[in-house]
Scaffold this active site. Structure first.
Site, PDB file in Angstrom:
ATOM      1  CG  ASP A  16       4.645  -4.532 -82.050  1.00 25.18           C
ATOM      2  OD1 ASP A  16       4.184  -3.858 -82.991  1.00 25.18           O
ATOM      3  OD2 ASP A  16       5.154  -4.036 -81.034  1.00 25.18           O
ATOM      4  N   GLY A  20      -1.501  -6.732 -88.219  1.00 24.49           N
ATOM      5  CA  GLY A  20      -1.482  -6.106 -89.544  1.00 24.49           C
ATOM      6  C   GLY A  20      -1.546  -7.133 -90.648  1.00 24.49           C
ATOM      7  CE  LYS A  21       0.532 -13.820 -92.265  1.00 25.26           C
ATOM      8  NZ  LYS A  21       1.776 -14.276 -92.823  1.00 25.26           N
ATOM      9  CG  HIS A  46      -0.911  -2.137 -88.748  1.00 26.74           C
ATOM     10  ND1 HIS A  46      -1.049  -2.704 -87.515  1.00 26.74           N
ATOM     11  CD2 HIS A  46      -2.014  -1.393 -88.933  1.00 26.74           C
ATOM     12  CE1 HIS A  46      -2.184  -2.305 -86.984  1.00 26.74           C
ATOM     13  NE2 HIS A  46      -2.784  -1.495 -87.828  1.00 26.74           N
ATOM     14  CB  THR A  47       5.267  -4.659 -91.156  1.00 26.89           C
ATOM     15  OG1 THR A  47       5.945  -3.798 -90.251  1.00 26.89           O
ATOM     16  CG2 THR A  47       6.119  -4.862 -92.392  1.00 26.89           C
ATOM     17  CB  VAL A 253       6.197   3.361 -84.609  1.00 24.77           C
ATOM     18  CG1 VAL A 253       6.175   4.863 -84.393  1.00 24.77           C
ATOM     19  CG2 VAL A 253       4.851   2.898 -85.136  1.00 24.77           C
TER      20      VAL A 253
HETATM   21  P1  IMP Z   1       2.046   5.259 -76.352  1.00 24.28           P
HETATM   22  O1  IMP Z   1       0.887   4.450 -76.791  1.00 24.28           O
HETATM   23  O2  IMP Z   1       2.883   5.777 -77.491  1.00 24.28           O
HETATM   24  O3  IMP Z   1       1.675   6.319 -75.362  1.00 24.28           O
HETATM   25  O4  IMP Z   1       3.050   4.281 -75.558  1.00 24.28           O
HETATM   26  C1  IMP Z   1       2.682   3.596 -74.364  1.00 24.28           C
HETATM   27  C2  IMP Z   1       3.226   2.195 -74.386  1.00 24.28           C
HETATM   28  O5  IMP Z   1       2.515   1.404 -75.338  1.00 24.28           O
HETATM   29  C3  IMP Z   1       4.698   2.084 -74.798  1.00 24.28           C
HETATM   30  O6  IMP Z   1       5.303   1.016 -74.091  1.00 24.28           O
HETATM   31  C4  IMP Z   1       4.629   1.756 -76.279  1.00 24.28           C
HETATM   32  O7  IMP Z   1       5.781   1.083 -76.722  1.00 24.28           O
HETATM   33  C5  IMP Z   1       3.408   0.856 -76.296  1.00 24.28           C
HETATM   34  N1  IMP Z   1       2.702   0.819 -77.592  1.00 24.28           N
HETATM   35  C6  IMP Z   1       1.805   1.712 -78.087  1.00 24.28           C
HETATM   36  N2  IMP Z   1       1.350   1.329 -79.277  1.00 24.28           N
HETATM   37  C7  IMP Z   1       1.948   0.179 -79.564  1.00 24.28           C
HETATM   38  C8  IMP Z   1       1.867  -0.730 -80.668  1.00 24.28           C
HETATM   39  O8  IMP Z   1       1.129  -0.542 -81.640  1.00 24.28           O
HETATM   40  N3  IMP Z   1       2.657  -1.846 -80.591  1.00 24.28           N
HETATM   41  C9  IMP Z   1       3.456  -2.094 -79.535  1.00 24.28           C
HETATM   42  N4  IMP Z   1       3.567  -1.283 -78.478  1.00 24.28           N
HETATM   43  C10 IMP Z   1       2.814  -0.162 -78.495  1.00 24.28           C
HETATM   44 MG    MG Z   2       3.202  -2.976 -84.485  1.00 21.15          MG
END
Ligand code: IMP
Ligand code: MG
Length: 342
Positions: A16, A20-21, A46-47, A253
């Site tokens: 985050d 994306g931007k 991504h926004t 998400v």
């Molecule tokens: P998972 O990837 O859904 O298994 O989550 C594992 C950890 O990674 C959690 O703390 C999620 O919030 C974080 N996480 C996974 N993908 C993203 C992302 O795209 N942005 C921010 N946090 C993410």
């Molecule tokens: Mg994100």
């Protein structure tokens, strides 16, 4: 001599950061022939705001915006066919999309486990997208691949062949990552991490690209650090302080409130090493320095903002080339030409 370009985009903190931007901007400005999504899967969010339309994408790369780019899902990725087909409808990219025969598949049972297993939901705080359980089955070698899913048949392709033929034509291939360095299974804050490595080398591996084919690695940092889910966050602020600084954000998400802390130079330095970063993207400086909002010229930002940027460059010895100054695609300062890097 290699004449192609291969740019890799990674996140420097916990996701985050605004990849994306920046990905959307790079795709419109640099016009890469191929935009290849790497990383884990639809756990990303991504926004992208373009022509006043807000796209919230999980599966497709933000770089889809350039209508001349082919959009590929790499074999290292996981695909949830339902999510992908919905995003196809929204983005209308049609046959510009290619999904590798060997991309992994997320089944409804994987999503169920990711939402119900208390180790994942409570201890780790996953996104619930099913990526961890799907990667588990993939490692067990019992999971289906994209080639086994009839709905994906029209989009199936050999992305490795497409990417390397593109290199042979001296084109630009843009590898768009997701998640971020400190969510990496190997380099992150284990066990509070995602289900695979997501640093620059892993993105290359996702796409079947070796390290010597890469020409630039852009790592994105936000002007402050945020994190969703569990795990350590040095210097974490309480809600009152976050609100005061306007650092409050919500996940694309999951809608979960993000935690926040000030910019962390030590983490940035280490992320730059792990990714072999050649350029830094720095987003949301308008939140730290509101007077910089929507500025598109480096000369026009305040001296306080310049001090912040120059301190970062001095600490990590990598140029800050792309600077986000607002949510719109063109709220950006692109210093690449001025610095001779474009
Ligand atoms: P998972 O990837 O859904 O298994 O989550 C594992 C950890 O990674 C959690 O703390 C999620 O919030 C974080 N996480 C996974 N993908 C993203 C992302 O795209 N942005 C921010 N946090 C993410
Ligand atoms: Mg994100």
């Amino acid at each position: 001599m290699k004449e192609h370009k291969c740019t890799v985009l990674t996140g420097g903190f916990f996701g985050d950061e605004g990849k994306g931007k920046l990905a959307a901007y790079i795709s419109l400005k640099d016009k890469p022939e191929l935009v290849v999504r790497g990383g884990v899967g639809p756990n990303a969010g991504h926004t992208v705001i373009y022509n006043e339309v807000v796209y919230k994408l999980r599966q497709l790369p933000a770089g889809f915006l350039n209508e001349r780019s082919r959009v590929l899902i790499s074999p290292g990725m996981l695909v949830n066919p339902e999510v992908l087909l919905k995003e196809l409808e929204v983005t209308k990219i049609g046959d510009r999309l290619g999904v590798d025969y060997q991309s992994g598949i997320i089944l409804p049972k994987h999503v169920k486990v990711d939402k119900e297993d208390s180790h994942l939901t409570e201890k780790i705080g996953t996104s619930g997208a099913g990526t961890g359980p799907a990667n588990q089955d993939r490692i067990r070698r019992s999971a289906p691949l994209a080639r086994d899913i009839p709905e994906l048949e029209p989009y199936l392709t050999d992305t490795v062949q497409e990417i390397h033929e593109s290199f042979d034509r001296n084109e630009h291939v843009f590898l768009e990552g997701s998640q971020a360095t400190y969510l990496s299974l190997y380099h992150g804050t284990y066990p509070y991490v995602t289900s695979k490595d997501v640093a620059a080398a892993a993105l290359c591996s996702d796409a079947g690209v070796g390290p010597t084919d890469v020409t630039d690695v852009i790592t994105v940092f936000k002007a402050f650090v945020t994190r969703v889910g569990e795990g350590p966050l040095e210097g974490e602020l309480d809600l009152e302080e976050m609100n005061k600084r306007k650092w409050t954000e919500y996940g694309t998400v999951t809608g979960r409130a993000r935690r926040a802390a000030p910019f962390n130079y030590e983490m940035a330095k280490r992320a730059i090493r792990i990714n072999s970063t050649t350029q830094i993207g720095l987003t949301k400086i308008d939140i730290l320095f509101p007077e910089c909002e929507k500025v598109q010229n480096y000369e026009e930002i305040s001296s306080e903002a310049k001090v912040f940027i120059e301190k970062l460059e001095k600490e990590v010895k990598v140029p800050v080339t792309l600077i986000g100054t607002g949510p719109d695609m063109y709220d950006i300062i692109d210093r690449r030409e001025e610095l001779g890097l474009f």
